[in-house]
Design a protein around this motif. Structure first.
Motif, PDB file in Angstrom:
ATOM      1  N   ASP A   1       5.328  29.033 -34.850  1.00  0.00           N
ATOM      2  CA  ASP A   1       6.057  29.989 -34.012  1.00  0.00           C
ATOM      3  C   ASP A   1       7.451  30.305 -34.554  1.00  0.00           C
ATOM      4  O   ASP A   1       7.818  31.479 -34.736  1.00  0.00           O
ATOM      5  N   LEU A   2       8.240  29.270 -34.781  1.00  0.00           N
ATOM      6  CA  LEU A   2       9.616  29.509 -35.214  1.00  0.00           C
ATOM      7  C   LEU A   2       9.687  29.947 -36.672  1.00  0.00           C
ATOM      8  O   LEU A   2      10.543  30.766 -37.038  1.00  0.00           O
ATOM      9  N   THR A   3       8.800  29.417 -37.492  1.00  0.00           N
ATOM     10  CA  THR A   3       8.764  29.862 -38.885  1.00  0.00           C
ATOM     11  C   THR A   3       8.432  31.352 -38.958  1.00  0.00           C
ATOM     12  O   THR A   3       9.057  32.114 -39.714  1.00  0.00           O
ATOM     13  N   ASP A   4       7.471  31.796 -38.148  1.00  0.00           N
ATOM     14  CA  ASP A   4       7.123  33.221 -38.108  1.00  0.00           C
ATOM     15  C   ASP A   4       8.288  34.060 -37.584  1.00  0.00           C
ATOM     16  O   ASP A   4       8.556  35.164 -38.091  1.00  0.00           O
ATOM     17  N   ALA A   5       8.974  33.558 -36.571  1.00  0.00           N
ATOM     18  CA  ALA A   5      10.101  34.310 -36.003  1.00  0.00           C
ATOM     19  C   ALA A   5      11.224  34.469 -37.019  1.00  0.00           C
ATOM     20  O   ALA A   5      11.819  35.553 -37.145  1.00  0.00           O
ATOM     21  N   VAL A   6      11.514  33.409 -37.754  1.00  0.00           N
ATOM     22  CA  VAL A   6      12.568  33.468 -38.764  1.00  0.00           C
ATOM     23  C   VAL A   6      12.184  34.429 -39.890  1.00  0.00           C
ATOM     24  O   VAL A   6      12.983  35.266 -40.324  1.00  0.00           O
TER      25      VAL A   6
ATOM     26  N   PRO B   1      14.706  34.880 -23.144  1.00  0.00           N
ATOM     27  CA  PRO B   1      14.133  35.610 -24.278  1.00  0.00           C
ATOM     28  C   PRO B   1      13.411  34.685 -25.244  1.00  0.00           C
ATOM     29  O   PRO B   1      13.765  33.512 -25.356  1.00  0.00           O
ATOM     30  N   ASP B   2      12.410  35.227 -25.932  1.00  0.00           N
ATOM     31  CA  ASP B   2      11.724  34.440 -26.942  1.00  0.00           C
ATOM     32  C   ASP B   2      12.566  34.411 -28.216  1.00  0.00           C
ATOM     33  O   ASP B   2      13.643  35.025 -28.292  1.00  0.00           O
ATOM     34  N   ALA B   3      12.089  33.688 -29.215  1.00  0.00           N
ATOM     35  CA  ALA B   3      12.880  33.514 -30.435  1.00  0.00           C
ATOM     36  C   ALA B   3      13.185  34.836 -31.138  1.00  0.00           C
ATOM     37  O   ALA B   3      14.354  35.092 -31.500  1.00  0.00           O
ATOM     38  N   PRO B   4      12.195  35.727 -31.361  1.00  0.00           N
ATOM     39  CA  PRO B   4      12.523  36.994 -32.020  1.00  0.00           C
ATOM     40  C   PRO B   4      13.547  37.823 -31.246  1.00  0.00           C
ATOM     41  O   PRO B   4      14.462  38.409 -31.844  1.00  0.00           O
TER      42      PRO B   4
ATOM     43  N   ARG C   1      18.721  39.933 -42.129  1.00  0.00           N
ATOM     44  CA  ARG C   1      19.634  38.884 -41.683  1.00  0.00           C
ATOM     45  C   ARG C   1      19.223  37.565 -42.339  1.00  0.00           C
ATOM     46  O   ARG C   1      18.036  37.234 -42.436  1.00  0.00           O
ATOM     47  N   SER C   2      20.192  36.802 -42.793  1.00  0.00           N
ATOM     48  CA  SER C   2      19.908  35.469 -43.323  1.00  0.00           C
ATOM     49  C   SER C   2      19.696  34.509 -42.153  1.00  0.00           C
ATOM     50  O   SER C   2      20.574  34.360 -41.295  1.00  0.00           O
ATOM     51  N   VAL C   3      18.528  33.877 -42.105  1.00  0.00           N
ATOM     52  CA  VAL C   3      18.205  32.946 -41.016  1.00  0.00           C
ATOM     53  C   VAL C   3      17.647  31.661 -41.606  1.00  0.00           C
ATOM     54  O   VAL C   3      16.749  31.695 -42.447  1.00  0.00           O
ATOM     55  N   ILE C   4      18.188  30.546 -41.182  1.00  0.00           N
ATOM     56  CA  ILE C   4      17.738  29.225 -41.623  1.00  0.00           C
ATOM     57  C   ILE C   4      17.131  28.496 -40.439  1.00  0.00           C
ATOM     58  O   ILE C   4      17.691  28.521 -39.332  1.00  0.00           O
TER      59      ILE C   4
END
Length: 271
Positions: A82-87, A51-54, A96-99
């Protein structure tokens, strides 16, 4: 923090079509889970694999916060975009709190692991040494790779040239050729600063060096405790920083609440 609110550790790797690379990265996350059995862990990818990050974040139980650890050696486009956008997307969609943590490198434990790999190919005192890195169009990632080369040079006690596989220069094959011109007759050894087997490792092996180290992970051996420690430390460091930031924000709120009504335009600021 209760067990239900302890943030999950979500490792997000690049992804590869190599079965050996897939097994090696899965082995790293299995080792992280074994080292931190009280944590909920999950593995996802930014490219190639699913699976991708999202999707990985969306599969976590409702209400469980997450700390995303990029299983990437340098922070480039995949981390900053990519990861900044997913978070951001997960935070907005589910509350959801995501760091998002820093990438795995640079880190002195990775330098130690590179030195162990060099011992496996019997690095000689008169060998030329080139560090092979994936490369990035992001200047911050390139700068981080230069830091790794400098630290490896100090650890190995010799000059370390730097060769990129994509985006930046000099390309690895050119770096190897330059070493042969500058130091004729010497064996050229390439230290592979790649996480796992795959397309880029094959490029390293075909670049023309006399010896090439294995990547940091192999499917045929357990993940190094050094690498596992980097992953878990990224998780805990991010939580500590987030807690400190939240405490500072609460201090400002309390100061503003407890202060008498100002008779002028002075603003109370927490020092």
């Amino acid at each position: 923090m209760t067990a239900s609110t302890t943030p999950a550790l979500v490792g997000i790797a690049h992804g590869t079509s190599s079965a050996a690379g897939q097994a090696a990265v899965a082995g790293l996350m299995a080792a992280v889970t074994l080292a931190e059995p009280e944590l909920l862990t999950a593995l996802g990818y930014v490219d190639v694999q699913q699976p991708d990050a999202p999707s990985t974040l969306a599969t976590l139980p409702a209400g469980v916060p997450a700390v995303v650890v990029p299983l990437l050696l340098s922070a480039g486009y995949h981390v900053y975009v990519d990861l900044t956008d997913a978070v951001t997307g997960e935070t907005e969609a589910s509350a959801r709190s995501v760091i998002l943590t820093e990438a795995l490198g640079p880190d002195d434990r990775l330098i130690k692991l590179l030195r162990e790999r060099l011992d496996e190919v019997a690095l000689h005192a008169d060998d030329s040494l080139v560090l092979a890195v994936a490369g990035s169009s992001d200047a911050r990632a390139v700068a981080a790779c230069r830091v790794v080369a400098e630290r490896l040079s100090l650890a190995a006690g010799r000059h370390v040239a730097l060769g990129f596989l994509s985006a930046a220069r000099p390309r690895l094959a050119c770096a190897i050729t330059i070493e042969r011109i500058l130091r004729p007759g010497r064996r050229v050894v390439v230290s592979s600063y790649l996480l796992a087997p795959g397309f880029f490792q094959r490029l390293v092996e075909k670049a023309g060096a006399d010896a090439v180290t294995a990547p940091l992970l192999l499917p045929t051996e357990p993940a190094s405790p050094l690498l596992v420690a980097v992953v878990t430390d990224r998780y805990r460091t991010a939580l500590t920083a987030a807690s400190a930031s939240a405490s500072a924000a609460m201090t400002v709120l309390h100061l503003r609440h407890d202060s008498p009504s100002p008779t002028n335009n002075t603003t109370v600021i927490a020092q």
